[in-house]
Structures are given as structure tokens and as C-alpha cells.
Design an enzyme around this catalytic site. Structure first.
Site, PDB file in Angstrom:
ATOM      1  N   ASN A 183     -10.362  -4.650  11.414  1.00 13.44           N
ATOM      2  CA  ASN A 183     -10.280  -6.080  11.180  1.00 13.44           C
ATOM      3  C   ASN A 183      -9.338  -6.692  12.220  1.00 13.44           C
ATOM      4  O   ASN A 183      -9.641  -7.702  12.842  1.00 13.44           O
ATOM      5  CB  ASN A 183      -9.791  -6.297   9.752  1.00 13.44           C
ATOM      6  CG  ASN A 183     -10.115  -7.677   9.286  1.00 13.44           C
ATOM      7  OD1 ASN A 183     -11.048  -8.299   9.795  1.00 13.44           O
ATOM      8  ND2 ASN A 183      -9.328  -8.164   8.372  1.00 13.44           N
ATOM      9  N   HIS A 194      -0.219  -1.786  16.385  1.00 15.72           N
ATOM     10  CA  HIS A 194      -1.034  -0.592  16.097  1.00 15.72           C
ATOM     11  C   HIS A 194      -0.465   0.641  16.799  1.00 15.72           C
ATOM     12  O   HIS A 194      -1.191   1.592  17.073  1.00 15.72           O
ATOM     13  CB  HIS A 194      -2.506  -0.762  16.574  1.00 15.72           C
ATOM     14  CG  HIS A 194      -3.292  -1.763  15.798  1.00 15.72           C
ATOM     15  ND1 HIS A 194      -4.209  -2.607  16.389  1.00 15.72           N
ATOM     16  CD2 HIS A 194      -3.340  -2.039  14.478  1.00 15.72           C
ATOM     17  CE1 HIS A 194      -4.768  -3.369  15.472  1.00 15.72           C
ATOM     18  NE2 HIS A 194      -4.266  -3.047  14.291  1.00 15.72           N
ATOM     19  N   ARG A 201       6.437   1.467   6.893  1.00 12.41           N
ATOM     20  CA  ARG A 201       5.863   0.853   8.082  1.00 12.41           C
ATOM     21  C   ARG A 201       6.590  -0.472   8.311  1.00 12.41           C
ATOM     22  O   ARG A 201       6.679  -1.295   7.396  1.00 12.41           O
ATOM     23  CB  ARG A 201       4.382   0.583   7.861  1.00 12.41           C
ATOM     24  CG  ARG A 201       3.775  -0.168   9.017  1.00 12.41           C
ATOM     25  CD  ARG A 201       2.411  -0.681   8.659  1.00 12.41           C
ATOM     26  NE  ARG A 201       1.820  -1.369   9.782  1.00 12.41           N
ATOM     27  CZ  ARG A 201       1.031  -2.429   9.672  1.00 12.41           C
ATOM     28  NH1 ARG A 201       0.734  -2.903   8.481  1.00 12.41           N
ATOM     29  NH2 ARG A 201       0.519  -2.995  10.732  1.00 12.41           N
ATOM     30  N   GLY A 257     -14.640   1.195  14.810  1.00 11.80           N
ATOM     31  CA  GLY A 257     -14.717   2.242  15.839  1.00 11.80           C
ATOM     32  C   GLY A 257     -15.158   3.586  15.282  1.00 11.80           C
ATOM     33  O   GLY A 257     -15.878   4.342  15.932  1.00 11.80           O
ATOM     34  N   LYS A 282       0.864  -1.192   0.000  1.00 13.47           N
ATOM     35  CA  LYS A 282       0.000   0.000   0.000  1.00 13.47           C
ATOM     36  C   LYS A 282       0.896   1.236   0.000  1.00 13.47           C
ATOM     37  O   LYS A 282       1.963   1.215   0.627  1.00 13.47           O
ATOM     38  CB  LYS A 282      -0.872   0.031   1.254  1.00 13.47           C
ATOM     39  CG  LYS A 282      -1.939  -1.040   1.274  1.00 13.47           C
ATOM     40  CD  LYS A 282      -2.890  -0.804   2.441  1.00 13.47           C
ATOM     41  CE  LYS A 282      -3.559  -2.093   2.856  1.00 13.47           C
ATOM     42  NZ  LYS A 282      -3.798  -2.227   4.271  1.00 13.47           N
ATOM     43  N   ASN A 313     -16.929   4.016  12.393  1.00 13.77           N
ATOM     44  CA  ASN A 313     -18.140   4.004  11.553  1.00 13.77           C
ATOM     45  C   ASN A 313     -19.397   3.430  12.189  1.00 13.77           C
ATOM     46  O   ASN A 313     -20.483   3.635  11.669  1.00 13.77           O
ATOM     47  CB  ASN A 313     -17.854   3.225  10.260  1.00 13.77           C
ATOM     48  CG  ASN A 313     -16.875   3.956   9.370  1.00 13.77           C
ATOM     49  OD1 ASN A 313     -17.125   5.093   8.981  1.00 13.77           O
ATOM     50  ND2 ASN A 313     -15.744   3.331   9.079  1.00 13.77           N
ATOM     51  N   ARG A 325      -9.223 -13.404  14.156  1.00  9.40           N
ATOM     52  CA  ARG A 325      -8.329 -13.867  15.228  1.00  9.40           C
ATOM     53  C   ARG A 325      -9.120 -14.091  16.514  1.00  9.40           C
ATOM     54  O   ARG A 325     -10.015 -13.318  16.838  1.00  9.40           O
ATOM     55  CB  ARG A 325      -7.225 -12.846  15.512  1.00  9.40           C
ATOM     56  CG  ARG A 325      -6.248 -12.637  14.378  1.00  9.40           C
ATOM     57  CD  ARG A 325      -5.073 -11.772  14.847  1.00  9.40           C
ATOM     58  NE  ARG A 325      -4.255 -11.341  13.736  1.00  9.40           N
ATOM     59  CZ  ARG A 325      -4.102 -10.057  13.367  1.00  9.40           C
ATOM     60  NH1 ARG A 325      -4.708  -9.092  14.037  1.00  9.40           N
ATOM     61  NH2 ARG A 325      -3.339  -9.747  12.349  1.00  9.40           N
ATOM     62  N   HIS A 378      -8.887   0.797  19.128  1.00  7.20           N
ATOM     63  CA  HIS A 378      -8.672   0.675  17.685  1.00  7.20           C
ATOM     64  C   HIS A 378      -9.408  -0.586  17.237  1.00  7.20           C
ATOM     65  O   HIS A 378      -8.932  -1.706  17.432  1.00  7.20           O
ATOM     66  CB  HIS A 378      -7.163   0.576  17.398  1.00  7.20           C
ATOM     67  CG  HIS A 378      -6.828   0.380  15.950  1.00  7.20           C
ATOM     68  ND1 HIS A 378      -6.147   1.319  15.202  1.00  7.20           N
ATOM     69  CD2 HIS A 378      -7.081  -0.638  15.103  1.00  7.20           C
ATOM     70  CE1 HIS A 378      -6.009   0.890  13.964  1.00  7.20           C
ATOM     71  NE2 HIS A 378      -6.550  -0.309  13.880  1.00  7.20           N
ATOM     72  N   LEU A 379     -10.599  -0.396  16.683  1.00  4.86           N
ATOM     73  CA  LEU A 379     -11.449  -1.531  16.332  1.00  4.86           C
ATOM     74  C   LEU A 379     -11.579  -1.622  14.821  1.00  4.86           C
ATOM     75  O   LEU A 379     -12.334  -0.868  14.200  1.00  4.86           O
ATOM     76  CB  LEU A 379     -12.838  -1.389  16.984  1.00  4.86           C
ATOM     77  CG  LEU A 379     -12.832  -1.074  18.498  1.00  4.86           C
ATOM     78  CD1 LEU A 379     -14.263  -0.932  19.018  1.00  4.86           C
ATOM     79  CD2 LEU A 379     -12.072  -2.141  19.285  1.00  4.86           C
TER      80      LEU A 379
HETATM   81  P1  ADP Z   1      -7.873  -3.202   8.903  1.00  6.63           P
HETATM   82  O1  ADP Z   1      -7.184  -1.895   8.600  1.00  6.63           O
HETATM   83  O2  ADP Z   1      -7.456  -3.851  10.182  1.00  6.63           O
HETATM   84  O3  ADP Z   1      -7.939  -4.158   7.750  1.00  6.63           O
HETATM   85  P2  ADP Z   1     -10.252  -1.551   9.091  1.00  6.63           P
HETATM   86  O4  ADP Z   1      -9.805  -0.557  10.108  1.00  6.63           O
HETATM   87  O5  ADP Z   1     -10.373  -1.102   7.678  1.00  6.63           O
HETATM   88  O6  ADP Z   1      -9.396  -2.869   9.170  1.00  6.63           O
HETATM   89  O7  ADP Z   1     -11.667  -2.116   9.571  1.00  6.63           O
HETATM   90  C1  ADP Z   1     -12.375  -3.078   8.874  1.00  6.63           C
HETATM   91  C2  ADP Z   1     -13.710  -3.270   9.579  1.00  6.63           C
HETATM   92  O8  ADP Z   1     -14.371  -2.004   9.620  1.00  6.63           O
HETATM   93  C3  ADP Z   1     -14.671  -4.245   8.912  1.00  6.63           C
HETATM   94  O9  ADP Z   1     -15.219  -5.101   9.879  1.00  6.63           O
HETATM   95  C4  ADP Z   1     -15.768  -3.356   8.374  1.00  6.63           C
HETATM   96  O10 ADP Z   1     -17.011  -3.955   8.506  1.00  6.63           O
HETATM   97  C5  ADP Z   1     -15.718  -2.161   9.276  1.00  6.63           C
HETATM   98  N1  ADP Z   1     -16.187  -0.990   8.538  1.00  6.63           N
HETATM   99  C6  ADP Z   1     -15.545  -0.322   7.575  1.00  6.63           C
HETATM  100  N2  ADP Z   1     -16.334   0.672   7.076  1.00  6.63           N
HETATM  101  C7  ADP Z   1     -17.489   0.603   7.754  1.00  6.63           C
HETATM  102  C8  ADP Z   1     -18.711   1.335   7.731  1.00  6.63           C
HETATM  103  N3  ADP Z   1     -18.882   2.349   6.890  1.00  6.63           N
HETATM  104  N4  ADP Z   1     -19.673   0.979   8.595  1.00  6.63           N
HETATM  105  C9  ADP Z   1     -19.489  -0.036   9.461  1.00  6.63           C
HETATM  106  N5  ADP Z   1     -18.376  -0.767   9.527  1.00  6.63           N
HETATM  107  C10 ADP Z   1     -17.393  -0.458   8.696  1.00  6.63           C
END
Ligand code: ADP
Length: 396
Positions: free
Chosen positions: A210, A179, A90, A332, A14, A334, A240, A207-208
Site C-alpha cells: 500500500n 521501509h 517499530r 510485489g 499491531k 503476490n 499517495r 517493496h510494493l
Molecule cells: P501495507 O503493509 O503497506 O499496508 P501490503 O504490503 O499489505 O501493504 O500491500 C497491500 C497491497 O497488496 C494491496 O494493494 C493489495 O491489493 C495487495 N495484495 C495483497 N495480497 C494480494 C494478493 N494475494 N494478490 C494480489 N495483491 C495482493
């Protein structure tokens, strides 16, 4: 200065180009399926997303394609590569060696390699990305920003595991946490937004995403965090397991006829809310299923929120109080409904959510009421910007 921020995975890369003065993103995207076939996604600021399928046998070809796209005559965000003043990488695991970001030298790469054992999937990919950039951009300063560095301020009582001390002495078995770039950025930013003094505030960052983790930040320092030696410890995540009784590893191995790698794969990739619900790791799918009355999706969500609330409670105990709770990352930022489910457990702390403010998605917002005893915020994380800032500070 323009900074190229690189986040390399084993088969992905990325990237973002950020102007450090305006802090604007000039272009961003990713390379996928490196070593398989190869796909470049490129998007200049204000422009359309372009997708190009092209062979990327290694990360070097991927970096080359990114650089070509950045200076493409029609859609390139830059006129020439000389406009890139520094590269920020990173790096996932810095072990105990790295307590801050640092300029990359041969010595630094050697020490990162020594941490490969601790992050066998991530660190080798990070080094490949660094080498590829060095080969294609000789002379450009490069900085390593570690996921673990922010947590190196944890006291020994928080980071030691209750296993023989020799395991720590010989192999550095301990909690490291991850994180860190996000927890550092969000805890600082929330103090700014709140107008409080970062160095005398008790903050809990949730920090919620994936991958999920929680961090207790006391007076500007990480004092505890939920991920451990690896990102597997702590919260229940997308796929996990988070905390389990270690005996379950042997038990599952015996019952399922799995070797150690097989059980670790089960715990990392087939568990969490995905494994419990049998539906998805994505909280949008889980919420939809819960609303339709699906019991296992409901159970997965309930387990997730309960675990978050338990960690928050334990960090209130660790810091003997809390001033601010901040929610960040995909879920977190959204999901107001999930923040509400978590905060429903926190009445004993005097937490009161403002239902209207809590409808916010993806924006900085105070979501607690004026009479809430703890302030609760949504603060979108921005790891790329944090990496760019660290990079500029060291490359100048
Ligand atoms: P990572 O960076 O660890 O891959 P993210 O921070 O992108 O993960 O989070 C992914 C999670 O966020 C998924 O479970 C997804 O459902 C949730 N998510 C992303 N956008 C939205 C949204 N607009 N509404 C609700 N949940 C969301």
C-alpha cells in the site's frame, strides 16, 4: 527468548510474539480503534482468530488487553508474562540521530521526540506505545528499530535536496527513506537465497505494498531510496501521489481553495492509484477493473509500473549496474502479472522472466530464466522477524 514486537499507529497497535530460537510466531494480532471504542484481534499459533470488542481509551489499555490475551488460561500462547524476554518497537523516524536500532532509555525517547516534527503522525504514537509497555512491563528490556536507520548510509549527493543548504543545516530537510527494516531484511535474505556475497552485490529491492518504495543496496549498504523526508516521495502508491512538481501544491491549493493541510491530505490520502482510478487503492480491485476494460484502472496500473521501472533504471545508473532485483510486500509478493509488466521495461538490462516461476505468490522464488543477465527474485518481507532479531541482539 520470546520477543513481543509492537508496531503502534495513532489508533492501532499491531503485535506478534516471536520465539527467537525457533523464529516461530507464537501469537499475533492487532488492536484497532484505540481512543474511539476498541477492538482486539488475537490469534495464537495454530489457533482460531478471536475478536473482542472492549473499550480502549488509550494505548495503555490496548497493551494491557494484549498482555491479558497472551496469558489467557485457555488460549494464551504464554503461561506468564515473565516469558517475554524483550520488547521490540517499530519506530518510524529516527532522523539523522539513529543509524542502527538501540536499547530504549530516557535519553533515546527524548531524541525520538526531537524527531516528532519529521513524522508528526507516527513518532508520537510510537512513543505512546513504548511508554505503555514500560508501565506494564517494568524491567523488561525494550529496543527501538527505526524505519529510517538502514538508509543512513546514503551519500550526501543522494539524500540532499536542491534547496538552500540552510534548510538542511537549520531543519534537517533531506531525504531519509522508509521501509528500512524491510529493505535490509529482503536485501540480506535474497543474497543468502542466491548464494551471493551480500557485501559485494548490487541489489534493487522493490517493496510494493500500500506504501511502496524502492531501494538501491550496494555492497550491503543502502545508497539511495525513493521515499524522502516523508513517505510521500517516490513511487505512485495506494493513495499517495509520489513525485510531483512542487508547484502543483500551490496550484491545486488555489484552484480548490485548500490550505496547506488540505493539499497534503489530498496528496497523502486521495491520490495514487486510488485517486487516478477512482475505484480503489487495492491492486486486486484494480486488476479486476482493468480486465473488464476500465480505462482509469488501466491507466493507474500503467502509471504505477512505469514509475517503478523508471526508478529501477535510475538505481542501475546510480550503482553502475545491478545483479539482483527483488520484489516484496503485498503487491510485489503476490502479483505475477504486475511483476511481468514492470520487467517488460527492463529488457535493455537483459532481464528475462520465467513465466512459470513467476506464477509464485508469497514464497521465496527465483523468477528469472537461467540466461537472464539480472537475477529476479520474489522474497516475502518479514519486518516483525527482522525487528525481533534486532531486539534479541541488543537485549541479550
Ligand atoms: P501495507 O503493509 O503497506 O499496508 P501490503 O504490503 O499489505 O501493504 O500491500 C497491500 C497491497 O497488496 C494491496 O494493494 C493489495 O491489493 C495487495 N495484495 C495483497 N495480497 C494480494 C494478493 N494475494 N494478490 C494480489 N495483491 C495482493
Amino acid at each position: 527468548m520470546n520477543v513481543l514486537v509492537i508496531n503502534c499507529g495513532s489508533s492501532s497497535l499491531k503485535y506478534q510474539v516471536i520465539n527467537s530460537e525457533s523464529e516461530q510466531v507464537l501469537a499475533k494480532g492487532l488492536c484497532e480503534r484505540i481512543g474511539i471504542d476498541g477492538r482486539l484481534v488475537y490469534q495464537p499459533a495454530g489457533g482460531e482468530k478471536e475478536i473482542t470488542d472492549a473499550p480502549m481509551p488509550t494505548h495503555k489499555e490496548a497493551v494491557q488487553m494484549v498482555l491479558d490475551a497472551l496469558v489467557n488460561e485457555k488460549t494464551g500462547a504464554l503461561k506468564s508474562l515473565s516469558e517475554i524476554g524483550a520488547v521490540g518497537h517499530r519506530v518510524v523516524h529516527g532522523g539523522e540521530k539513529f543509524t542502527t536500532s538501540c536499547l530504549i532509555t530516557e535519553e533515546v525517547i527524548k531524541v525520538v521526540e526531537e524527531c516528532n516534527d519529521l513524522a508528526p503522525l507516527h513518532n508520537p504514537a510510537n512513543i505512546i506505545g513504548i511508554r505503555a509497555c514500560q508501565a506494564l512491563m517494568p524491567g523488561v528490556p525494550m529496543v527501538a528499530v527505526f524505519d529510517t536507520a538502514f538508509h543512513q548510509t546514503m551519500p550526501a549527493k543522494a539524500y540532499m535536496y536542491g534547496v538552500p543548504y540552510e534548510c538542511y543545516e537549520k531543519y534537517k530537510v533531506r531525504k531519509y527513506g522508509f521501509h528500512g527494516t524491510s529493505h535490509s531484511y529482503v536485501s540480506k535474505r535474497v543474497a543468502e537465497v542466491d548464494g551471493s556475497d551480500y557485501n559485494s552485490t548490487k541489489t534493487i529491492v522493490c517493496h510494493l505494498g500500500n506504501g511502496s518504495s524502492i531501494c538501491a543496496v550496494e555492497n550491503g549498504k543502502s545508497v539511495d531510496t525513493s521515499m524522502g523526508l516523508s513517505p510521500l516521495e517516490g513511487l505512485i502508491m495506494g493513495t499517495r501521489s509520489g513525485d510531483i512538481d512542487p508547484s502543483a501544491v500551490e496550484f491545486i491549493a488555489n484552484k480548490e481553495g485548500l490550505d496547506m493541510a488540505g493539499v497534503m491530505n489530498l496528496l497523502n490520502k486521495k491520490s495514487g492509484v486510488d485517486g487516478i482510478s477512482g475505484i480503489s487503492s487495492d491492486f486486486r480491485d484494480l486488476k479486476a477493473a482493468m480486465d473488464e476494460g476500465n480505462e482509469r484502472a488501466t491507466l493507474a496500473i500503467n502509471m504505477f509500473c512505469y514509475r517503478v521501472a523508471k526508478y529501477v533504471g535510475s538505481y542501475v545508473a546510480a550503482m553502475n549496474g545491478v545483479d539482483i532485483i527483488a520484489f516484496t510486500a503485498g503487491i510485489g509478493e503476490n502479483s505475477g502479472w504486475l511483476r511481468e509488466m514492470v520487467c517488460d521495461y527492463l529488457g535493455y538490462l537483459g532481464v528475462k522472466l520465467d513465466a512459470e516461476a513467476n506464477k509464485v505468490a508469497g514464497e521465496e522464488q527465483l523468477i528469472s530464466t537461467a540466461d537472464s543477465k539480472v537475477k529476479v527474485y520474489v522474497i516475502p518481507t518479514n519486518e516483525e522477524l527482522a525487528i525481533a532479531r534486532e531486539t534479541v541482539a541488543l537485549a541479550k
